[in-house]
Design a protein around this motif. Structure first.
Motif, PDB file in Angstrom:
ATOM      1  N   THR A 159       0.869  -1.175   0.000  1.00 32.76           N
ATOM      2  CA  THR A 159       0.000   0.000   0.000  1.00 32.76           C
ATOM      3  C   THR A 159       0.903   1.221   0.000  1.00 32.76           C
ATOM      4  OG1 THR A 159      -1.670  -1.181   1.266  1.00 32.76           O
ATOM      5  CG2 THR A 159      -1.857   1.215   1.207  1.00 32.76           C
ATOM      6  N   LEU A 160       0.668   2.086  -0.951  1.00 32.35           N
ATOM      7  CA  LEU A 160       1.449   3.320  -1.070  1.00 32.35           C
ATOM      8  C   LEU A 160       0.536   4.516  -0.822  1.00 32.35           C
ATOM      9  CD1 LEU A 160       2.421   1.261  -3.611  1.00 32.35           C
ATOM     10  CD2 LEU A 160       4.164   3.011  -3.682  1.00 32.35           C
ATOM     11  N   VAL A 161       1.115   5.591  -0.314  1.00 30.84           N
ATOM     12  CA  VAL A 161       0.374   6.844  -0.121  1.00 30.84           C
ATOM     13  C   VAL A 161       1.171   7.978  -0.757  1.00 30.84           C
ATOM     14  CG1 VAL A 161      -0.874   6.133   1.953  1.00 30.84           C
ATOM     15  CG2 VAL A 161       1.375   7.179   2.176  1.00 30.84           C
ATOM     16  N   ASN A 162       0.439   8.976  -1.205  1.00 29.75           N
ATOM     17  CA  ASN A 162       1.067  10.146  -1.815  1.00 29.75           C
ATOM     18  C   ASN A 162       1.340  11.156  -0.699  1.00 29.75           C
ATOM     19  OD1 ASN A 162       2.010  12.044  -3.554  1.00 29.75           O
ATOM     20  ND2 ASN A 162       0.177  12.156  -4.797  1.00 29.75           N
ATOM     21  N   THR A 163       2.592  11.400  -0.406  1.00 28.47           N
ATOM     22  CA  THR A 163       2.983  12.318   0.660  1.00 28.47           C
ATOM     23  C   THR A 163       3.590  13.579   0.055  1.00 28.47           C
ATOM     24  OG1 THR A 163       5.260  11.511   0.853  1.00 28.47           O
ATOM     25  CG2 THR A 163       3.558  10.297   2.075  1.00 28.47           C
TER      26      THR A 163
END
Length: 176
Positions: A159-163
């Motif tokens: 799971t990746l998130v845009n930071t």
């Protein structure tokens, strides 16, 4: 008219006394009036001036939709690929750089493992599915088995998130 009246007053003053010309003796300065009767045509009311139809104002040009601010760093599929490749290479610095603090708190990369621990290991990565500011990808790491056959495989979901720093891995969970 004002000059004529002033001229008459001047003549009366110069003449003085009773010899002064009377108004009747002075030349007429008005236009002669006609004694003939004339019929006048009935007065017509001018037709109203039509109100001009307002010209429609031009339709304003729509303001172009601003393009979203690009995310710094590579796209989520590139980050996922680099992350899984770092796992296979036991590259803890890259794993840390490509993950969020939340992920780093969940576990730790063992810097004491020799880089050849996973020698011959292969990996695969399904296309990344992006949904807004998060993305997921299925991955598999396969260790070599006996006689050149594929060995055990470990399947997991990233799971990746845009930071603010770009796309980062936030979770790694075994696939069910």
């Amino acid at each position: 008219v004002g000059r004529v009246v002033a001229g008459l007053v001047l003549v009366a003053v110069r003449a003085g006394g009773d010899d002064a010309p009377t108004v009747e003796d002075l030349p007429s300065t008005t236009a002669p009036t006609s004694t003939t009767s004339s019929t006048t045509s009935p007065t017509t009311t001018p037709s109203p001036t039509p109100t001009p139809t307002p010209t429609p104002s031009p339709t304003p040009t729509p303001t172009p939709t601003p393009t979203p601010t690009p995310t710094p760093g590579p796209a989520p599929d590139v980050v996922a690929d680099r992350f899984v490749r770092a796992i296979v290479a036991v590259d803890c610095a890259t794993i840390s750089r490509l993950s969020t603090p939340t992920y780093r708190e969940q576990g730790r990369c063992d810097d004491d493992l020799p880089p050849d621990t996973l020698a011959g290991t292969t990996y695969g990565l399904d296309p990344v599915a992006v949904a807004g500011a998060s993305a997921t990808a299925m991955a598999v790491i396969t260790r070599p088995g006996a006689d050149g056959r594929p060995g055990p495989a470990f399947r997991f979901t990233l799971t990746l998130v845009n930071t603010a720093l770009g796309w980062r891995v936030n979770n790694l969970a075994p696939a069910s």
